[in-house]
Design a protein around this motif. Structure first.
Motif, PDB file in Angstrom:
ATOM      1  N   SER A   1      41.122  54.293  26.549  1.00  0.00           N
ATOM      2  CA  SER A   1      41.026  55.404  27.484  1.00  0.00           C
ATOM      3  C   SER A   1      40.789  56.692  26.711  1.00  0.00           C
ATOM      4  N   GLU A   2      39.826  57.482  27.198  1.00  0.00           N
ATOM      5  CA  GLU A   2      39.553  58.777  26.577  1.00  0.00           C
ATOM      6  C   GLU A   2      39.106  59.744  27.658  1.00  0.00           C
ATOM      7  N   ASN A   3      39.721  60.920  27.680  1.00  0.00           N
ATOM      8  CA  ASN A   3      39.399  61.949  28.683  1.00  0.00           C
ATOM      9  C   ASN A   3      39.504  61.407  30.107  1.00  0.00           C
ATOM     10  N   GLY A   4      40.496  60.558  30.323  1.00  0.00           N
ATOM     11  CA  GLY A   4      40.772  60.074  31.668  1.00  0.00           C
ATOM     12  C   GLY A   4      39.902  58.935  32.143  1.00  0.00           C
ATOM     13  N   ALA A   5      39.023  58.427  31.284  1.00  0.00           N
ATOM     14  CA  ALA A   5      38.130  57.332  31.672  1.00  0.00           C
ATOM     15  C   ALA A   5      38.283  56.172  30.693  1.00  0.00           C
ATOM     16  N   GLN A   6      38.001  54.973  31.196  1.00  0.00           N
ATOM     17  CA  GLN A   6      38.086  53.783  30.360  1.00  0.00           C
ATOM     18  C   GLN A   6      36.742  53.533  29.689  1.00  0.00           C
ATOM     19  N   HIS A   7      36.782  53.167  28.424  1.00  0.00           N
ATOM     20  CA  HIS A   7      35.574  52.966  27.637  1.00  0.00           C
ATOM     21  C   HIS A   7      35.667  51.644  26.871  1.00  0.00           C
ATOM     22  N   GLY A   8      34.586  51.317  26.183  1.00  0.00           N
ATOM     23  CA  GLY A   8      34.556  50.143  25.317  1.00  0.00           C
ATOM     24  C   GLY A   8      33.660  49.044  25.876  1.00  0.00           C
ATOM     25  N   TYR A   9      32.994  48.325  24.973  1.00  0.00           N
ATOM     26  CA  TYR A   9      32.067  47.278  25.399  1.00  0.00           C
ATOM     27  C   TYR A   9      32.773  46.191  26.200  1.00  0.00           C
ATOM     28  N   VAL A  10      33.944  45.744  25.735  1.00  0.00           N
ATOM     29  CA  VAL A  10      34.669  44.690  26.445  1.00  0.00           C
ATOM     30  C   VAL A  10      35.027  45.168  27.851  1.00  0.00           C
ATOM     31  N   HIS A  11      35.469  46.422  27.960  1.00  0.00           N
ATOM     32  CA  HIS A  11      35.770  46.972  29.284  1.00  0.00           C
ATOM     33  C   HIS A  11      34.528  46.965  30.174  1.00  0.00           C
ATOM     34  N   THR A  12      33.398  47.447  29.641  1.00  0.00           N
ATOM     35  CA  THR A  12      32.160  47.505  30.432  1.00  0.00           C
ATOM     36  C   THR A  12      31.733  46.112  30.876  1.00  0.00           C
ATOM     37  N   LEU A  13      31.852  45.143  29.975  1.00  0.00           N
ATOM     38  CA  LEU A  13      31.480  43.774  30.308  1.00  0.00           C
ATOM     39  C   LEU A  13      32.326  43.243  31.469  1.00  0.00           C
ATOM     40  N   VAL A  14      33.647  43.394  31.364  1.00  0.00           N
ATOM     41  CA  VAL A  14      34.545  42.894  32.412  1.00  0.00           C
ATOM     42  C   VAL A  14      34.275  43.613  33.728  1.00  0.00           C
ATOM     43  N   GLU A  15      34.205  44.926  33.694  1.00  0.00           N
ATOM     44  CA  GLU A  15      34.013  45.702  34.918  1.00  0.00           C
ATOM     45  C   GLU A  15      32.685  45.355  35.589  1.00  0.00           C
ATOM     46  N   THR A  16      31.611  45.234  34.794  1.00  0.00           N
ATOM     47  CA  THR A  16      30.285  44.973  35.355  1.00  0.00           C
ATOM     48  C   THR A  16      30.205  43.599  35.988  1.00  0.00           C
ATOM     49  N   VAL A  17      30.740  42.577  35.309  1.00  0.00           N
ATOM     50  CA  VAL A  17      30.675  41.221  35.854  1.00  0.00           C
ATOM     51  C   VAL A  17      31.481  41.126  37.146  1.00  0.00           C
ATOM     52  N   LEU A  18      32.666  41.712  37.165  1.00  0.00           N
ATOM     53  CA  LEU A  18      33.483  41.657  38.383  1.00  0.00           C
ATOM     54  C   LEU A  18      32.811  42.393  39.540  1.00  0.00           C
ATOM     55  N   LYS A  19      32.170  43.520  39.255  1.00  0.00           N
ATOM     56  CA  LYS A  19      31.458  44.253  40.301  1.00  0.00           C
ATOM     57  C   LYS A  19      30.277  43.452  40.818  1.00  0.00           C
ATOM     58  N   ASP A  20      29.478  42.915  39.881  1.00  0.00           N
ATOM     59  CA  ASP A  20      28.273  42.178  40.287  1.00  0.00           C
ATOM     60  C   ASP A  20      28.619  40.945  41.111  1.00  0.00           C
ATOM     61  N   ALA A  21      29.774  40.324  40.791  1.00  0.00           N
ATOM     62  CA  ALA A  21      30.195  39.135  41.533  1.00  0.00           C
ATOM     63  C   ALA A  21      30.973  39.499  42.801  1.00  0.00           C
ATOM     64  N   GLU A  22      31.127  40.796  43.037  1.00  0.00           N
ATOM     65  CA  GLU A  22      31.754  41.311  44.260  1.00  0.00           C
ATOM     66  C   GLU A  22      33.213  40.896  44.408  1.00  0.00           C
ATOM     67  N   PHE A  23      33.936  40.861  43.294  1.00  0.00           N
ATOM     68  CA  PHE A  23      35.381  40.676  43.359  1.00  0.00           C
ATOM     69  C   PHE A  23      36.033  41.986  43.802  1.00  0.00           C
ATOM     70  N   ASP A  24      37.149  41.874  44.463  1.00  0.00           N
ATOM     71  CA  ASP A  24      37.975  43.026  44.830  1.00  0.00           C
ATOM     72  C   ASP A  24      38.988  43.205  43.702  1.00  0.00           C
ATOM     73  N   PHE A  25      38.867  44.315  42.955  1.00  0.00           N
ATOM     74  CA  PHE A  25      39.728  44.446  41.763  1.00  0.00           C
ATOM     75  C   PHE A  25      39.997  45.910  41.451  1.00  0.00           C
ATOM     76  N   GLU A  26      41.032  46.111  40.662  1.00  0.00           N
ATOM     77  CA  GLU A  26      41.358  47.430  40.118  1.00  0.00           C
ATOM     78  C   GLU A  26      41.785  47.248  38.669  1.00  0.00           C
ATOM     79  N   ILE A  27      41.242  48.086  37.770  1.00  0.00           N
ATOM     80  CA  ILE A  27      41.586  48.027  36.343  1.00  0.00           C
ATOM     81  C   ILE A  27      42.527  49.170  36.018  1.00  0.00           C
ATOM     82  N   VAL A  28      43.661  48.843  35.380  1.00  0.00           N
ATOM     83  CA  VAL A  28      44.646  49.847  34.976  1.00  0.00           C
ATOM     84  C   VAL A  28      45.036  49.590  33.524  1.00  0.00           C
TER      85      VAL A  28
END
Length: 632
Positions: free
Chosen positions: A23-50
């Protein structure tokens, strides 16, 4: 296609482990984070990352249903505590020592026994120590705390992933102004893969997650791997204007159906990126795309057969016909295209705060004697004549300009391209060094302007009157409210360098990542060489397109840009386009385009020591000759 509609909402927990997820400046970063977030969004899962502290994240993932956690290491101690969804990255673990502490020599893992070792509390690395190999182990709350304890001598060693170390130092330096430098920490032993089972970082689900949910998740990540739709791009464009460039490229890539996963590492001119990419290479975890420089910097990667060949893309796009010969040559290795160029950036530029020169009625200087006369007048008026940053590469930029200005093209080639000892031992080299140290007398003290942005801003704010640097400083001037032209800033070539374009070209290279990624990589390469991206990118960046100016001349280029591409080049850019079209393009030593890094870096260290008067010219010459004769 994954059917996620009937899936229960997912709670996704992560923890701070830069650069994988942080986390930096209030946002989540990193390749692993982007990979997880993108796949879950594209597959239309209902999720929240904390993001949570590591121990709490692990506890939640072990006790709660429908909970995912990343990036988690899989070991013999936790392999039955989760459903393992997808391995996301590979990492190494090494033992680091602080340079000022008594030297420790480790030849085998058994030699570490008896030393005090810090590890991050709740870190998967802890599992390595549970077999009672090593004593004592001290758990700390964060990588930053581990660095503090190591520096203070409260522990002997820090067990950490080299990438985590580098990024922790970067973040701590920028956010907490910590006095840490990567070179202060020595890797004295890398844990062999066969001893460290936790080399893979995973996305995992709690054992209380329904089997149907687990299978849907596995399918989603398998489909992404097959398609190769997420492209991790490693670069050093991190200031506010450079981020506009990144956004424009990411948007263009998205139009082709791909997601840009950002992996940035600051440091100015990318002089840390080679080290970071080497760490990733040793972990067999290179990104899909990495920024580099044309010439020796990217050739080194090609020599190890790690880069994708772009010959088919180059042929389809007529790169040979559209690029200046020197750039076309330097993006090839053994006749194969191995990188795609973005720009031409002129390094031989003397930037002047015209308002200060007007205030003190100083004419724009055209010789070194006039430059020093102006410097003397400015100094007497309480103005710092030259701004200079602390980095070795910033001092080297001034030095190579003096080599070209006082010695000429042939002398520059002999010394900084051919590494001829006679050139270093010549009277001309002494003249360059004496002028270099004379400029030191008119520059700010070390520490005033740590980064290139700081030193550029000093000119923009009227704290300094002159600055020798490449054209990337323009955006700092403009953002600070100083504009090009009379009453603002102007650019002139250092004396006797009008006919030369000392060039720095950024490139993207593409590590081999398999067939699924290859299509996306080549799509990006072709996109970068399109007229649209060449014009749009360089209009934002303030540089000159890598491709040739059309035969109709600069007016034709600007006209074409207005007609088909929504960009407008500035008068300064047009001036540089005309210069690059008519001048000899000469590669820059400082920006890794003439000699290998293992020679360039120690030479730059000597150059910086010379500027700070830690060495006189005789001692500097002796050191330089020693470097080029022993390292070639």
């Amino acid at each position: 296609m994954v059917n996620a509609e009937s899936s229960s909402p997912l709670s996704v927990v992560t923890f701070d482990i830069p650069p994988y997820s942080y986390s930096e400046n209030g946002a989540q970063h990193g390749y692993v984070h982007t990979l997880v977030e993108t796949v879950l969004k594209d597959a239309e899962f209902d999720f929240e990352i904390v993001q949570y502290p590591s121990q709490r994240a692990v506890r939640l993932a072990q006790t709660s249903a429908n909970t995912l956690i990343y990036p988690l290491a899989k070991t013999e101690y936790n392999q039955h505590e989760y459903h393992w969804i997808k391995n996301l990255a590979t990492r190494n673990v090494s033992f680091y020592q602080y340079y000022a502490q008594p030297e420790i020599t480790i030849d085998a893992i058994e030699d570490i026994d008896g030393y005090s070792i810090a590890i991050v509390r709740g870190s998967p690395i802890k599992d390595f120590f549970q077999v009672d190999r090593i004593h004592p182990v001290i758990e700390v709350n964060s990588s930053y705390q581990g660095l503090q304890m190591l520096k203070s001598g409260r522990v002997d060693l820090l067990a950490i992933d080299g990438l985590v170390l580098a990024h922790t130092i970067d973040i701590a330096t920028r956010e907490q102004h910590a006095d840490f430098k990567l070179e202060q920490f020595t890797n004295i032993y890398q844990v062999p893969d066969e001893l460290l089972e936790a080399s893979q970082l995973y996305l995992a689900a709690s054992v209380y997650t329904p089997e149907a949910q687990v299978q849907a998740l596995r399918q989603a990540f398998a489909e992404q791997q097959t398609v190769g739709s997420i492209i991790e791009v490693a670069h050093w464009w991190t200031n506010s204007n450079e981020q506009k460039v990144v956004s424009a490229l990411a948007d263009s890539l998205a139009q082709q159906g791909y997601t840009w996963a950002d992996y940035s590492y600051p440091g100015g001119a990318g002089h840390r990126m080679d080290e970071i990419m080497s760490l990733r290479s040793s972990a067999k975890n290179l990104p899909h795309v990495m920024q580099s420089y044309m010439g020796p910097a990217v050739w080194e990667w090609a020599s190890r057969k790690q880069l994708l060949l772009l010959n088919d893309v180059a042929k389809a796009g007529d790169w040979q016909g559209r690029l200046p010969p020197e750039i076309n040559r330097m993006i090839q290795y053994n006749g194969d295209y191995i990188a795609v160029p973005f720009n031409r950036q002129r390094v031989n530029q003397l930037w002047i705060n015209q308002a200060l020169f007007n205030r003190y009625e100083i004419d724009i200087p055209t010789s070194w004697s006039a430059i020093f006369a102006a410097a003397e007048q400015l100094k007497a008026a309480g103005v710092t004549p030259f701004s200079m940053g602390d980095n070795d590469w910033q001092r080297s930029t001034l030095f190579e300009n003096l080599m070209l200005s006082l010695g000429g093209v042939d002398f520059y080639r002999s010394a900084l391209i051919e590494l001829d000892p006679a050139a270093f031992q010549s009277a001309k080299m002494k003249q360059v060094m004496q002028t270099f140290q004379r400029i030191r007398d008119y520059a700010n003290p070390r520490g005033d302007y740590p980064t290139w942005v700081d030193s550029a801003r000093a000119l923009a704010e009227g704290k300094a009157a002159m600055h020798v640097m490449g054209e990337w400083v323009v955006n700092v001037f403009e953002e600070s409210g100083l504009h090009y032209g009379k009453g603002g800033y102007i650019s002139v070539s250092p004396p006797d360098t009008d006919s030369v374009f000392l060039n720095n070209t950024d490139v993207f290279a593409f590590p081999k990542k398999g067939r699924a990624a290859e299509t996306a990589q080549k799509t990006l390469a072709g996109m970068i060489m399109s007229d649209r991206i060449q014009y749009q990118f360089n209009q934002i960046k303030g540089s000159v397109p890598a491709i040739k100016v059309p035969a109709s001349g600069t007016k034709g280029l600007v006209s074409a840009a207005k007609g088909s591409v929504p960009v407008d080049f500035t008068p300064l850019q047009i001036k540089q386009m005309e210069a690059s079209d008519s001048a000899d393009i000469l590669p820059s030593f400082t920006y890794q385009q003439t000699v290998p890094n293992h020679i360039r870096e120690p030479l730059m260290t000597v150059i910086s020591q010379l500027f700070d008067r830690e060495l006189d010219s005789d001692a500097a010459i002796q050191k330089m000759v020693g470097i080029i004769t022993t390292q070639r």
